[in-house]
Design an enzyme around this catalytic site. Structure first.
Site, mmCIF file in Angstrom:
data_model
loop_
_atom_site.group_PDB
_atom_site.id
_atom_site.type_symbol
_atom_site.label_atom_id
_atom_site.label_comp_id
_atom_site.label_asym_id
_atom_site.label_seq_id
_atom_site.Cartn_x
_atom_site.Cartn_y
_atom_site.Cartn_z
ATOM 1 N N CYS A 174 -3.872 1.829 16.602
ATOM 2 C CA CYS A 174 -3.088 2.323 15.461
ATOM 3 C C CYS A 174 -2.856 3.825 15.578
ATOM 4 C CB CYS A 174 -3.816 1.998 14.156
ATOM 5 S SG CYS A 174 -2.953 2.584 12.678
ATOM 6 N N ASP B 65 7.023 -7.486 -1.632
ATOM 7 C CA ASP B 65 6.305 -6.322 -2.164
ATOM 8 C C ASP B 65 4.918 -6.783 -2.562
ATOM 9 O OD1 ASP B 65 5.834 -6.253 -5.421
ATOM 10 O OD2 ASP B 65 7.390 -7.660 -4.797
ATOM 11 N N HIS C 59 -3.320 4.189 6.220
ATOM 12 C CA HIS C 59 -3.551 3.217 7.294
ATOM 13 C C HIS C 59 -2.986 1.838 6.927
ATOM 14 C CE1 HIS C 59 -5.439 0.731 10.351
ATOM 15 N NE2 HIS C 59 -5.751 -0.079 9.359
ATOM 16 N N CYS D 113 -6.575 6.729 11.826
ATOM 17 C CA CYS D 113 -7.084 6.250 13.118
ATOM 18 C C CYS D 113 -7.007 7.325 14.197
ATOM 19 C CB CYS D 113 -6.306 5.013 13.553
ATOM 20 S SG CYS D 113 -6.593 3.577 12.493
ATOM 21 N N ASP E 11 11.560 -3.885 -10.723
ATOM 22 C CA ASP E 11 11.413 -5.218 -11.302
ATOM 23 C C ASP E 11 11.888 -5.183 -12.755
ATOM 24 O OD1 ASP E 11 9.356 -4.023 -12.727
ATOM 25 O OD2 ASP E 11 7.761 -4.922 -11.541
ATOM 26 N N CYS F 161 -1.791 5.792 12.987
ATOM 27 C CA CYS F 161 -1.787 6.456 11.679
ATOM 28 C C CYS F 161 -2.795 7.607 11.663
ATOM 29 C CB CYS F 161 -2.103 5.449 10.571
ATOM 30 S SG CYS F 161 -3.871 5.178 10.302
#
Length: 375
Positions: A304, A266, A335, A309, A92, A306
């Protein structure tokens, strides 16, 4: 060398999917960019961020110019090498953080003079200096320097700010120069005023950019007002360039933005929420610190994949979060970033298949169910 380019591969209504090509790799759109404010996505290793599905990260000009400084990062080989991330980075311009974080700031036609929120040191940020900092960082996508007034604000204030930002956009373009393989994005301003947004878009198109951001939203106006602007603002920008909505957002904000033609977003929300015990799941937000999870052997989200999980129970995540163990921030952030990237992948697939309406209806219906019942 691969030049920066954008291919639109499918549309479904206003929703779009495509690919941004950069020398450092492709970015699949719609894309969510995790925020690496100070050259790190907090609580995550760069390889782990990539494993969640992220194609691109965001770095922050304001924070990096103050610490460790852009000049130091340049001496050490640029931001990619410094933070060990070899894929695209968008930086940015620093304008938003100057307005929201810096102390004793003074705004003039030339730029902004301010004191650092870290140590009180005095700095000046202009379009030219912002371009120089982002060049030293070596980012792949550079943002034009702009001013972003907080909403609500008087129309005259919004108009004056937008026109200043358009003059700064031209100066940013001039200072950016010719940098093959690097892209410069302009930022549309104009608050909630359609005619000011149109004036801003026309000015930006006249200057010519590699991509265009819809700026000045997610600054307190609320979702209904934001969607009201997104109903027309993306269409005011060139169809063949990426459209980036800055600082958004919650999952339903993101889905609504993609429905309205946005390609990139974002937000600090998934990482920041992870550090405070908030998990985003298909069935809404879970506060893992609540007592109801203390004896729960089930994962956060059974669907999930990830690490949080696959390998840990709600009871464990509750324990380490309440105990403020570092692993809690690591697992919860992983996660959340995984969830956000799955959200983007689901939308990309749905747009390509022409089934975005059905996908969106299921997304909202599943979230409306709320969390699984306590044991």
């Amino acid at each position: 060398m691969t030049r920066f380019s954008f291919d639109l591969t499918a549309t479904d209504g206003a929703a779009r999917t495509g690919v941004i090509h950069t020398p450092r790799g492709e970015v699949r759109t719609p894309a969510f960019m995790p925020v690496g404010t100070a050259a790190t996505v907090k609580a995550m290793l760069p390889g782990s961020v990539r494993e969640t599905g992220a194609d691109i990260l965001l770095g922050n000009t304001y924070h990096l110019m103050l610490r460790p400084t852009a000049e130091r990062i340049d001496r050490l080989g640029g931001l990619h090498r410094f933070m060990n991330w070899d894929r695209p980075i968008l930086t940015d311009s620093g304008g938003f953080q100057v307005m929201s974080l810096a102390e004793l700031r003074k705004l003039t036609e030339e730029g902004v003079t301010f004191r650092s929120h870290i140590d009180g040191s005095r700095h000046t940020l202009t379009p030219e200096r912002s371009m120089e900092i982002q060049r030293l960082l070596g980012s792949d996508i550079v943002m034009a320097f702009d001013e972003c007034p907080a909403l609500p604000a008087e129309r005259d204030r919004i108009a004056a700010s937008m026109r200043l930002s358009m003059r700064w956009a031209q100066r940013s373009r001039d200072a950016f120069g010719d940098r093959p393989g690097h892209a410069l994005f302009g930022i549309q301003q104009g608050g909630l005023e359609p005619d000011l947004r149109a004036e801003s878009a026309e000015a930006l198109r006249g200057i010519g950019f590699d991509g265009y951001a819809v700026g000045g939203l997610a600054v307190g106006e609320g979702q209904e007002a934001m969607f009201g602007v997104l109903d027309y603002a993306p269409g005011q920008l060139p169809e063949d360039k990426p459209r980036y909505l800055m600082g958004v957002g919650k999952p339903d904000d993101i889905v609504g933005a993609v429905r309205r033609g946005i390609d990139m977003m974002d937000c600090v929300l998934p990482s920041r929420s992870g550090r405070t015990g908030q998990a985003f799941t298909r069935r809404g937000v879970v506060n893992i610190r609540n007592a109801r999870h203390a004896d729960d052997p089930r994962p956060l989200d059974e669907a999930c994949a990830c690490p949080a999980c696959r390998g840990y129970s709600r009871a464990y995540l509750h324990h380490v979060s309440r105990a403020k163990e570092i692993i809690a921030s690591m697992l919860m952030t992983w996660h959340n970033l995984h969830y956000y990237q799955e959200l983007m992948a689901g939308m990309r697939d749905a747009i390509a298949a022409g089934s975005f309406d059905a996908w969106e209806a299921e997304f909202h219906a599943t979230r409306a169910l709320g969390d699984i019942d306590p044991i």
